[in-house]
Motif scaffolding. Structure first.
Motif, PDB file in Angstrom:
ATOM      1  N   GLY A 192       0.813  -1.208   0.000  1.00 11.67           N
ATOM      2  CA  GLY A 192       0.000   0.000   0.000  1.00 11.67           C
ATOM      3  C   GLY A 192       0.844   1.254   0.000  1.00 11.67           C
ATOM      4  N   MET A 193       0.383   2.270   0.747  1.00 10.45           N
ATOM      5  CA  MET A 193       1.048   3.573   0.736  1.00 10.45           C
ATOM      6  C   MET A 193       2.499   3.481   1.189  1.00 10.45           C
ATOM      7  N   VAL A 234     -10.098   5.164 -16.534  1.00 13.45           N
ATOM      8  CA  VAL A 234     -10.077   6.384 -17.343  1.00 13.45           C
ATOM      9  C   VAL A 234      -9.383   7.497 -16.558  1.00 13.45           C
ATOM     10  N   ASP A 235      -9.732   7.608 -15.293  1.00 10.95           N
ATOM     11  CA  ASP A 235      -9.168   8.670 -14.468  1.00 10.95           C
ATOM     12  C   ASP A 235      -7.642   8.530 -14.366  1.00 10.95           C
ATOM     13  N   LEU A 236      -7.174   7.302 -14.107  1.00  8.97           N
ATOM     14  CA  LEU A 236      -5.731   7.088 -13.946  1.00  8.97           C
ATOM     15  C   LEU A 236      -4.995   7.342 -15.265  1.00  8.97           C
ATOM     16  N   THR A 237      -5.562   6.849 -16.373  1.00 11.72           N
ATOM     17  CA  THR A 237      -4.887   7.021 -17.665  1.00 11.72           C
ATOM     18  C   THR A 237      -4.840   8.502 -18.023  1.00 11.72           C
ATOM     19  N   ALA A 238      -5.959   9.200 -17.807  1.00 14.81           N
ATOM     20  CA  ALA A 238      -5.993  10.632 -18.136  1.00 14.81           C
ATOM     21  C   ALA A 238      -4.992  11.390 -17.262  1.00 14.81           C
ATOM     22  N   TYR A 239      -4.875  11.001 -16.014  1.00 14.83           N
ATOM     23  CA  TYR A 239      -3.937  11.659 -15.105  1.00 14.83           C
ATOM     24  C   TYR A 239      -2.490  11.442 -15.574  1.00 14.83           C
ATOM     25  N   SER A 240      -2.201  10.200 -15.972  1.00 17.92           N
ATOM     26  CA  SER A 240      -0.825   9.841 -16.323  1.00 17.92           C
ATOM     27  C   SER A 240      -0.376  10.452 -17.644  1.00 17.92           C
ATOM     28  N   PHE A 241      -1.355  10.773 -18.515  1.00 19.02           N
ATOM     29  CA  PHE A 241      -0.981  11.335 -19.815  1.00 19.02           C
ATOM     30  C   PHE A 241      -1.597  12.717 -20.014  1.00 19.02           C
ATOM     31  N   SER A 242      -1.783  13.424 -18.917  1.00 14.45           N
ATOM     32  CA  SER A 242      -2.265  14.803 -18.998  1.00 14.45           C
ATOM     33  C   SER A 242      -1.104  15.683 -19.471  1.00 14.45           C
ATOM     34  N   GLY A 243      -1.427  16.874 -19.930  1.00  9.99           N
ATOM     35  CA  GLY A 243      -0.386  17.815 -20.363  1.00  9.99           C
ATOM     36  C   GLY A 243       0.642  18.010 -19.250  1.00  9.99           C
ATOM     37  N   ARG A 244       0.145  18.120 -18.018  1.00 10.69           N
ATOM     38  CA  ARG A 244       1.041  18.366 -16.880  1.00 10.69           C
ATOM     39  C   ARG A 244       2.007  17.194 -16.692  1.00 10.69           C
ATOM     40  N   ALA A 245       1.449  15.947 -16.725  1.00 10.41           N
ATOM     41  CA  ALA A 245       2.304  14.765 -16.503  1.00 10.41           C
ATOM     42  C   ALA A 245       3.325  14.628 -17.639  1.00 10.41           C
ATOM     43  N   ASN A 284       5.901  -1.148 -15.320  1.00  9.98           N
ATOM     44  CA  ASN A 284       4.713  -1.915 -15.715  1.00  9.98           C
ATOM     45  C   ASN A 284       3.800  -2.188 -14.528  1.00  9.98           C
ATOM     46  N   PHE A 285       2.523  -1.902 -14.719  1.00 11.18           N
ATOM     47  CA  PHE A 285       1.516  -2.164 -13.686  1.00 11.18           C
ATOM     48  C   PHE A 285       0.439  -3.075 -14.251  1.00 11.18           C
ATOM     49  N   VAL A 286      -0.137  -3.915 -13.378  1.00  8.45           N
ATOM     50  CA  VAL A 286      -1.316  -4.683 -13.784  1.00  8.45           C
ATOM     51  C   VAL A 286      -2.513  -4.125 -13.021  1.00  8.45           C
ATOM     52  N   LEU A 287      -3.568  -3.770 -13.729  1.00  9.83           N
ATOM     53  CA  LEU A 287      -4.743  -3.190 -13.073  1.00  9.83           C
ATOM     54  C   LEU A 287      -5.865  -4.215 -12.999  1.00  9.83           C
ATOM     55  N   GLY A 288      -6.540  -4.240 -11.838  1.00 14.10           N
ATOM     56  CA  GLY A 288      -7.696  -5.132 -11.691  1.00 14.10           C
ATOM     57  C   GLY A 288      -7.364  -6.427 -10.976  1.00 14.10           C
ATOM     58  N   LEU A 289      -6.173  -6.509 -10.387  1.00 14.96           N
ATOM     59  CA  LEU A 289      -5.806  -7.738  -9.661  1.00 14.96           C
ATOM     60  C   LEU A 289      -6.730  -7.947  -8.460  1.00 14.96           C
ATOM     61  N   ASP A 290      -6.814  -9.190  -8.020  1.00 13.00           N
ATOM     62  CA  ASP A 290      -7.731  -9.511  -6.921  1.00 13.00           C
ATOM     63  C   ASP A 290      -7.342  -8.828  -5.613  1.00 13.00           C
ATOM     64  N   CYS A 291      -6.079  -8.469  -5.483  1.00 14.48           N
ATOM     65  CA  CYS A 291      -5.659  -7.822  -4.232  1.00 14.48           C
ATOM     66  C   CYS A 291      -6.071  -6.350  -4.203  1.00 14.48           C
ATOM     67  N   ASP A 292      -6.531  -5.816  -5.323  1.00 18.18           N
ATOM     68  CA  ASP A 292      -6.923  -4.398  -5.378  1.00 18.18           C
ATOM     69  C   ASP A 292      -8.390  -4.221  -5.009  1.00 18.18           C
ATOM     70  N   GLU A 293      -8.654  -3.147  -4.315  1.00 14.09           N
ATOM     71  CA  GLU A 293     -10.029  -2.873  -3.880  1.00 14.09           C
ATOM     72  C   GLU A 293     -10.197  -1.374  -3.707  1.00 14.09           C
ATOM     73  N   GLY A 294     -11.336  -0.838  -4.152  1.00 17.88           N
ATOM     74  CA  GLY A 294     -11.636   0.569  -3.906  1.00 17.88           C
ATOM     75  C   GLY A 294     -10.772   1.524  -4.713  1.00 17.88           C
ATOM     76  N   THR A 295     -10.771   2.780  -4.272  1.00 14.43           N
ATOM     77  CA  THR A 295     -10.085   3.853  -4.991  1.00 14.43           C
ATOM     78  C   THR A 295      -8.575   3.806  -4.757  1.00 14.43           C
ATOM     79  N   GLU A 296      -8.194   3.270  -3.608  1.00  4.53           N
ATOM     80  CA  GLU A 296      -6.804   3.428  -3.163  1.00  4.53           C
ATOM     81  C   GLU A 296      -5.735   2.982  -4.166  1.00  4.53           C
ATOM     82  N   PHE A 314      -5.608   2.922  -7.313  1.00  5.59           N
ATOM     83  CA  PHE A 314      -5.470   3.884  -8.417  1.00  5.59           C
ATOM     84  C   PHE A 314      -4.859   5.195  -7.911  1.00  5.59           C
ATOM     85  N   GLU A 315      -5.294   5.624  -6.720  1.00  9.36           N
ATOM     86  CA  GLU A 315      -4.746   6.857  -6.153  1.00  9.36           C
ATOM     87  C   GLU A 315      -3.263   6.686  -5.857  1.00  9.36           C
ATOM     88  N   LEU A 316      -2.882   5.486  -5.404  1.00 12.57           N
ATOM     89  CA  LEU A 316      -1.464   5.247  -5.106  1.00 12.57           C
ATOM     90  C   LEU A 316      -0.633   5.320  -6.390  1.00 12.57           C
TER      91      LEU A 316
END
Ligand code: B12
Ligand code: SF4
Length: 545
Positions: free
Chosen positions: A305-306, A413-424, A329-341, A343-345
């Protein structure tokens, strides 16, 4: 059956086509147009060498999306070998159908053949798993149609040796001629992996170096061909025998003129190793972080986690002090993942390690690739998305354990947009050194991998609200493929769509489980019979007096 075979004193001389499907469609992104030729596989080139050494005539073609497959492959072939990832399986099936109609024997090898052999056997005469000279020799000697079910062939293990770079150079050269700017030479020094991550295709394949002296020879040869070459190592886990590798590279290239790219686990990327990697010209590394909650053995940390985020970010920033380009490289949607956290991490990681290019893979169960897939199939969680979409991005074929689909896609969508925003993108540019790394980071972000993917994921998210067929396909995995996906397959295949057999549209997504269960049932039956035989009186038992 028509044949272009000639008899020679050494046996039958075949005319062989070898096609490496690097992409699944002629619809290339800008990144694809610039980079596809650099993603060619090694095995089709190896196969070309083995076939020529056995006296056969070889036509090799690496399909990067710009070639006309109907024209560039000769019609007069005895055998057509196709190497394909699962995302190109339907293109491979269409081509196999077309060439079989022309009287050609077809054979499939590569990741798709290893992951979905049962399905591939419905479309090819031969389906190859582990492939060595002996398997190829046997196939070419027989060279017969196997229809409706193809013949599965596999060596007992990965090949013990591969031809030198010099031997496969003509194939490398022909492919690199198609790369308009950056040209990357594919190399390999080991097969398998000593680790056993349950989600990985190599977790059950023994680690095996291919000979470090040949590696030195190969690099020396390369230096005579290209002044400042770039080498991409296709080893499943580069640097397991770190010192041996470095010595082999240093012996060939003491001035470190070769630039290297490698996929390696974070646990192998300690500071002393990085010092040596920099000294030896390593320019890009692709470690897996995978998840903040699991798979800690790959990132050499027990933190979760954090607590894990600052440590991994620091490690990645340290790597960037030695090597200019890093893809995490990250894998998204694994069984150990739950909630917003989770993605926020990851967003936090993007902030803390701004120079890294984050690559997100959606949890995917590629048939029999990994033992873990049995669990997903057993739990009825695998969704029969057609193969074209199985490239870690265009579909997630495992129902998430802890998210509703809408919720998952909102986060994605939120994570991808964040990672490839103009700022990032701007922060990534500022944190990266060197012309090529900076150029690559921007190109990838604004092309199919960044902005292209945001658009695609948004479309899927919208369809989950507006298209009942899409929603029920995601929820229930029905056999009725929604029009959206049908349309995309048609668009991807273009002129070749007419050759895709109707049986090639969908597949049995639980074939692995069924084969294991029927194997287990047979074994149980055999054990039962043995026990019954042991309990029976022996046939020669004396008759009672
Ligand atoms: C190196 C690598 C890459 C490299 C090089 C790719 C390439 N063109 O070879 C790069 C970084 C470019 C890459 C990209 C991708 N990759 Co990749 N990659 C690997 C990796 C780490 C090693 C593969 C390798 O070369 N092994 C060495 C070879 C010699 O061994 P082998 O693959 O076992 O091959 C044996 C047999 O299969 C057979 N064989 C192989 N090819 C052929 C061809 C013919 C004609 C024949 C007869 C036999 C044959 O002979 C070999 C010897 O026995 C594997 C994971 C792994 N640990 O294996 C993933 C893996 C192959 N990749 C995977 C994926 C999903 C991708 C991407 C779609 C990811 C993405 N979203 O971009 C892309 C697709 C690229 C493409 N060309 O379509 C999946 C494939 C799953 C599948 N069924 O399709 C794997 C298995 C990882 C996973 N997720 O489990 N990848
Ligand atoms: S370390 Fe990498 S290559 Fe090795 S088993 Fe784990 S995921 Fe596969």
């Amino acid at each position: 059956m028509r044949s272009c075979t000639t008899a020679t004193p050494h046996g039958t001389r075949r005319t062989i086509g070898i096609l490496d499907l690097v992409t699944k469609s002629p619809r290339n992104s800008l990144y694809g147009r610039l980079m596809n030729a650099n993603l060619a596989s090694i095995m089709p080139q190896v196969l070309g060498v083995w076939c020529e050494e056995a006296g056969h005539r070889v036509h090799y073609l690496c399909y990067t999306g710009t070639e006309n497959l109907l024209e560039e492959l000769p019609r007069e072939l005895d055998v057509l070998f196709i190497g394909a990832f699962t995302q190109a399986a339907q293109l491979a099936y269409a081509l196999s159908n077309l060439f079989r109609q022309r009287g050609v024997i077809t054979a499939l090898g590569g990741p798709h053949a290893r992951c979905y052999p049962e399905d591939a056997q419905r479309h090819f005469d031969y389906v190859l798993g582990f492939t060595d000279r002996a398997v190829v020799r046997e196939l070419l000697e027989e060279c017969a149609p196997h229809r409706p079910t193809g013949r599965a062939m596999s060596a007992a293990r990965q090949p013990a040796e591969m031809p030198s770079l010099a031997a496969r150079w003509k194939f490398v050269e022909a492919t690199l001629a198609k790369a308009p700017s950056i040209k990357i030479v594919p190399m390999i020094g080991s097969l398998g992996c000593p680790y056993t991550c349950s989600f990985c295709i190599d977790s059950t394949v023994d680690y095996q170096p291919l000979g470090f002296s040949q590696l030195t020879e190969d690099l020396r040869f390369l230096l005579k061909k290209i002044r400042r070459p770039i080498v991409a190592w296709h080893d499943p886990n580069f640097g397991v025998r770190f010192d041996d590798y470095m010595e082999a590279i240093e012996a060939a290239d003491p001035a470190a003129t070769i630039r290297h790219i490698a996929e390696s686990s974070l646990s192998l990327l300690s500071e002393p190793h990085l010092v040596r990697l920099r000294k030896n010209g390593f320019q890009a590394l692709l470690p897996g972080i995978e998840s903040w909650y699991d798979l800690g053995n790959k990132s050499k940390t027990r933190l979760r986690g954090m607590d894990k985020v600052p440590q991994v970010s620091e490690h990645v920033n340290m790597i960037l002090r030695y090597v200019p380009y890093i893809q995490t490289n990250f894998v998204l949607g694994l069984d150990c993942d739950e909630g917003t956290e989770p993605f926020e991490l990851t967003k936090r990681f993007v902030d803390l390690a701004p120079g890294a290019f984050p690559a997100y893979s959606l949890l995917s169960a590629f048939g029999r690739a990994a033992p873990l897939n049995l669990q997903y199939q057993r739990a009825g969680r695998v969704i029969p998305f057609p193969f074209t979409f199985l490239n870690n991005n265009h579909a997630m074929n495992v129902r998430p354990a802890n998210y509703r689909w809408e919720e998952f896609y909102d986060h994605l969508v939120d994570l991808t947009a964040y990672s490839f925003s103009g700022r990032a993108i701007a922060r990534r540019l500022a944190a990266t050194g060197g012309v090529i790394p900076r150029w690559l980071n921007v190109l990838r972000a604004v092309s199919s991998e960044g902005w292209g993917r945001i658009k695609y994921h948004r479309t899927i998210r919208r369809l989950l609200d507006t298209d009942r067929d899409v929603k029920s396909f995601f929820e229930a995995g029905t056999d009725r493929l929604p029009a959206f996906y049908q349309g995309r397959i048609q668009r991807d295949l273009g002129d070749l769509h007419q050759f895709l057999p109707t049986t090639g549209l969908m597949h049995d997504h639980n074939a692995y489980l069924k084969s294991v269960e029927s194997g287990a049932a047979v074994a149980q039956l055999q054990r039962g019979r043995q026990r019954a035989r042991a309990a029976e009186p022996p046939a020669t038992a004396p008759t009672p007096m």
